[in-house]
Design a protein around this motif. Structure first.
Motif, PDB file in Angstrom:
ATOM      1  N   SER A 169      54.286  44.372  25.292  1.00  0.00           N
ATOM      2  CA  SER A 169      54.003  45.555  26.102  1.00  0.00           C
ATOM      3  C   SER A 169      53.844  45.131  27.555  1.00  0.00           C
ATOM      4  O   SER A 169      53.721  43.948  27.860  1.00  0.00           O
ATOM      5  N   LYS A 170      53.850  46.102  28.435  1.00  0.00           N
ATOM      6  CA  LYS A 170      53.732  45.798  29.862  1.00  0.00           C
ATOM      7  C   LYS A 170      52.258  45.731  30.261  1.00  0.00           C
ATOM      8  O   LYS A 170      51.757  46.545  31.040  1.00  0.00           O
ATOM      9  N   LYS A 171      51.565  44.763  29.710  1.00  0.00           N
ATOM     10  CA  LYS A 171      50.154  44.585  30.041  1.00  0.00           C
ATOM     11  C   LYS A 171      50.033  43.997  31.443  1.00  0.00           C
ATOM     12  O   LYS A 171      50.916  43.294  31.918  1.00  0.00           O
ATOM     13  N   ASN A 172      48.895  44.261  32.094  1.00  0.00           N
ATOM     14  CA  ASN A 172      48.671  43.572  33.356  1.00  0.00           C
ATOM     15  C   ASN A 172      48.230  42.141  33.067  1.00  0.00           C
ATOM     16  O   ASN A 172      47.945  41.779  31.934  1.00  0.00           O
ATOM     17  N   LEU A 173      48.204  41.330  34.076  1.00  0.00           N
ATOM     18  CA  LEU A 173      47.912  39.907  33.904  1.00  0.00           C
ATOM     19  C   LEU A 173      46.508  39.550  34.380  1.00  0.00           C
ATOM     20  O   LEU A 173      46.240  38.401  34.728  1.00  0.00           O
ATOM     21  N   GLU A 174      45.613  40.528  34.390  1.00  0.00           N
ATOM     22  CA  GLU A 174      44.249  40.276  34.859  1.00  0.00           C
ATOM     23  C   GLU A 174      43.613  39.120  34.086  1.00  0.00           C
ATOM     24  O   GLU A 174      43.539  39.145  32.859  1.00  0.00           O
ATOM     25  N   GLY A 175      43.193  38.102  34.826  1.00  0.00           N
ATOM     26  CA  GLY A 175      42.477  36.988  34.221  1.00  0.00           C
ATOM     27  C   GLY A 175      43.342  35.938  33.551  1.00  0.00           C
ATOM     28  O   GLY A 175      42.824  34.933  33.061  1.00  0.00           O
ATOM     29  N   VAL A 176      44.657  36.160  33.508  1.00  0.00           N
ATOM     30  CA  VAL A 176      45.539  35.150  32.900  1.00  0.00           C
ATOM     31  C   VAL A 176      45.767  34.032  33.910  1.00  0.00           C
ATOM     32  O   VAL A 176      46.101  34.282  35.067  1.00  0.00           O
TER      33      VAL A 176
ATOM     34  N   TYR B  84      59.972  30.058  44.566  1.00  0.00           N
ATOM     35  CA  TYR B  84      58.817  29.709  43.728  1.00  0.00           C
ATOM     36  C   TYR B  84      57.560  30.353  44.287  1.00  0.00           C
ATOM     37  O   TYR B  84      56.779  30.967  43.550  1.00  0.00           O
ATOM     38  N   ILE B  85      57.371  30.250  45.606  1.00  0.00           N
ATOM     39  CA  ILE B  85      56.196  30.856  46.251  1.00  0.00           C
ATOM     40  C   ILE B  85      56.198  32.365  46.035  1.00  0.00           C
ATOM     41  O   ILE B  85      55.163  32.972  45.727  1.00  0.00           O
ATOM     42  N   ALA B  86      57.381  32.989  46.156  1.00  0.00           N
ATOM     43  CA  ALA B  86      57.478  34.441  45.957  1.00  0.00           C
ATOM     44  C   ALA B  86      57.086  34.818  44.528  1.00  0.00           C
ATOM     45  O   ALA B  86      56.379  35.813  44.317  1.00  0.00           O
ATOM     46  N   ALA B  87      57.532  34.030  43.545  1.00  0.00           N
ATOM     47  CA  ALA B  87      57.189  34.310  42.145  1.00  0.00           C
ATOM     48  C   ALA B  87      55.692  34.145  41.903  1.00  0.00           C
ATOM     49  O   ALA B  87      55.065  34.952  41.197  1.00  0.00           O
ATOM     50  N   VAL B  88      55.116  33.095  42.482  1.00  0.00           N
ATOM     51  CA  VAL B  88      53.669  32.870  42.362  1.00  0.00           C
ATOM     52  C   VAL B  88      52.900  34.057  42.955  1.00  0.00           C
ATOM     53  O   VAL B  88      51.939  34.563  42.360  1.00  0.00           O
ATOM     54  N   ASN B  89      53.351  34.545  44.104  1.00  0.00           N
ATOM     55  CA  ASN B  89      52.675  35.682  44.739  1.00  0.00           C
ATOM     56  C   ASN B  89      52.825  36.959  43.911  1.00  0.00           C
ATOM     57  O   ASN B  89      51.891  37.757  43.820  1.00  0.00           O
ATOM     58  N   ASP B  90      53.993  37.145  43.286  1.00  0.00           N
ATOM     59  CA  ASP B  90      54.188  38.309  42.406  1.00  0.00           C
ATOM     60  C   ASP B  90      53.196  38.274  41.248  1.00  0.00           C
ATOM     61  O   ASP B  90      52.622  39.302  40.870  1.00  0.00           O
ATOM     62  N   LEU B  91      53.008  37.087  40.673  1.00  0.00           N
ATOM     63  CA  LEU B  91      52.065  36.950  39.561  1.00  0.00           C
ATOM     64  C   LEU B  91      50.639  37.241  40.021  1.00  0.00           C
ATOM     65  O   LEU B  91      49.866  37.908  39.325  1.00  0.00           O
ATOM     66  N   ARG B  92      50.287  36.749  41.200  1.00  0.00           N
ATOM     67  CA  ARG B  92      48.939  37.007  41.730  1.00  0.00           C
ATOM     68  C   ARG B  92      48.722  38.502  41.965  1.00  0.00           C
ATOM     69  O   ARG B  92      47.665  39.045  41.653  1.00  0.00           O
ATOM     70  N   GLU B  93      49.750  39.171  42.496  1.00  0.00           N
ATOM     71  CA  GLU B  93      49.633  40.612  42.748  1.00  0.00           C
ATOM     72  C   GLU B  93      49.502  41.396  41.444  1.00  0.00           C
ATOM     73  O   GLU B  93      48.927  42.486  41.417  1.00  0.00           O
ATOM     74  N   ALA B  94      50.041  40.816  40.353  1.00  0.00           N
ATOM     75  CA  ALA B  94      49.931  41.460  39.035  1.00  0.00           C
ATOM     76  C   ALA B  94      48.603  41.137  38.352  1.00  0.00           C
ATOM     77  O   ALA B  94      48.389  41.528  37.209  1.00  0.00           O
ATOM     78  N   GLY B  95      47.745  40.408  39.045  1.00  0.00           N
ATOM     79  CA  GLY B  95      46.410  40.157  38.516  1.00  0.00           C
ATOM     80  C   GLY B  95      46.172  38.758  37.975  1.00  0.00           C
ATOM     81  O   GLY B  95      45.060  38.418  37.588  1.00  0.00           O
ATOM     82  N   ALA B  96      47.226  37.928  37.929  1.00  0.00           N
ATOM     83  CA  ALA B  96      47.061  36.576  37.390  1.00  0.00           C
ATOM     84  C   ALA B  96      46.317  35.679  38.371  1.00  0.00           C
ATOM     85  O   ALA B  96      46.343  35.895  39.581  1.00  0.00           O
ATOM     86  N   GLU B  97      45.647  34.688  37.818  1.00  0.00           N
ATOM     87  CA  GLU B  97      45.077  33.619  38.636  1.00  0.00           C
ATOM     88  C   GLU B  97      46.062  32.448  38.597  1.00  0.00           C
ATOM     89  O   GLU B  97      46.463  32.023  37.512  1.00  0.00           O
TER      90      GLU B  97
END
Length: 380
Positions: free
Chosen positions: A234-241, A255-268
């Protein structure tokens, strides 16, 4: 099939990604249409055309691994092909590959085989590399010749072409998918895997190939039977992952852009310095495995009966090297020259396994990570 004819062969826009088409595909598609209308769909893969890398055995097309030597290699279906058919998939045809899964010629371009020619990247024909060795499997999906394709990987052969063609590629844990009936390099590292445009398709194709194959020791040991990897997506958010980012890669803009996308989606995202590990004798691992594994394939699964091992293929190619091995066969020649005792071979595998695991396990444990972010096949 019209699109493959129009764009894949013998014209100014050809991509050379499809090496053979299933001669029964129209008949099989009509049968699936009738079954589907009668409510007989038993899996999401039902009725979906699938391309197979041409080192995967199929009963009505030769399995060449891109090599002229194997053009008469008529076989039964590989175990994963049996599973695909049981779940209702249609085998559309075979995809070109870097010959012998890129463990043959040494200094040759990825995506080239003597049977299929040079596969070209649809995003930059004759400009961008296709990646290898599952080159045709990836190019065909990027070019919309099929919805999904199966590749195989020893070390990077799914990850690289998937990356080069903007696709989703998965190298599964060894043994989750059977290797029975697939032309080998290394029984230590080989596995088939899916190449698709998106994650849900990848999970569906992956699931459709699972099953416990008693003929493949790794499959028999893994104990996986008919897994479903798609229902829970499912399209869960990445909060806390928590993901790990390798500091040496933080100079790459994508790579930096992908890392920033993940951070914006809630990932650490935790940046770290990678472990300094050596991978000694990696080439020897492949040499020694293939020296043993290829004769086993010919004996158990091969259909031509002409070849017993690497030496026979070298001798066959040498009688017409211009057409059979224009880039030479340096890696095959290296296999013949290499040898070891059982004890030495076991030590090589043990060192590679320990060091490879340490590269990932130390930061995963230290920073409590769910995964580590890489580029292409850099850390395959």
């Amino acid at each position: 099939m019209h699109r493959i004819k129009k764009f894949d062969r013998n014209n100014a826009r050809s991509l050379n990604s499809v090496i053979a088409l299933n001669p029964d595909v129209i008949k099989e598609a009509k049968e699936k249409d009738s079954a589907f209308q009668a409510g007989q769909r038993n899996h999401p893969i039902f009725g979906i055309p699938v391309l197979l890398k041409d080192n995967i055995n199929t009963e009505n097309m030769p399995t060449t691994a891109g090599a002229v030597a194997l053009q008469k290699n008529n076989t039964d279906d590989a175990y994963i092909v049996e599973r695909l058919k049981e779940n209702g998939a249609i085998i559309l045809g075979k995809a070109n590959l870097s010959e012998w899964a890129y463990f043959f010629c040494g200094e040759c371009p990825s995506g080239y085989s003597a049977v299929g020619g040079q596969t070209l990247n649809p995003y930059g024909r004759k400009i961008l590399d296709t990646g290898g060795s599952s080159s045709g499997s990836a190019v065909a999906i990027a070019a919309n010749f099929a919805p999904v394709a199966v590749g195989s990987e020893t070390s990077g052969s799914i990850l690289s072409p998937a990356s080069q063609n903007s696709l989703v590629g998965l190298k599964p844990t060894i043994g989750v998918l059977s290797r029975g009936g697939i032309v080998p390099i290394s029984s230590t590292l080989d596995t088939p895997g899916p190449i698709t445009k998106n994650v849900i398709d990848n999970a569906i194709l992956f699931s459709a190939m699972t099953g416990k194959d008693p003929q493949d020791p790794a499959s028999a040991k893994s104990g996986r039977v008919n897994e479903d990897y798609y229902s829970s997506i499912s399209k869960k958010n990445l909060e806390g992952v928590r993901f790990g980012a390798l500091k040496p890669l933080m100079e790459d803009s994508l790579y930096i852009a992908a890392v920033n996308d993940l951070r914006e989606a809630g990932a650490e995202v935790i940046e770290f310095e990678p472990e300094k590990v050596e991978l000694p004798n990696f080439l020897r691992l492949l040499n020694l495995d293939m020296k043993k594994d290829l004769p086993e394939y010919f004996e158990k699964y091969g259909g031509s009966g002409e070849f017993r091992g690497v030496e026979d293929v070298i001798a066959y190619n040498s009688t017409d090297s211009l057409n059979r091995s224009p880039y030479g066969q340096a890696l095959f020649e290296g296999i013949v020259k290499d040898s070891s005792t059982d004890k030495e071979f076991a030590a090589i595998k043990d060192t590679l396994k320990r060091n490879g695991r340490r590269f990932f396990d130390v930061p995963m444990k230290k920073h409590n990570l769910k995964g580590i972010l890489s580029i292409n096949n850099y850390h395959a």
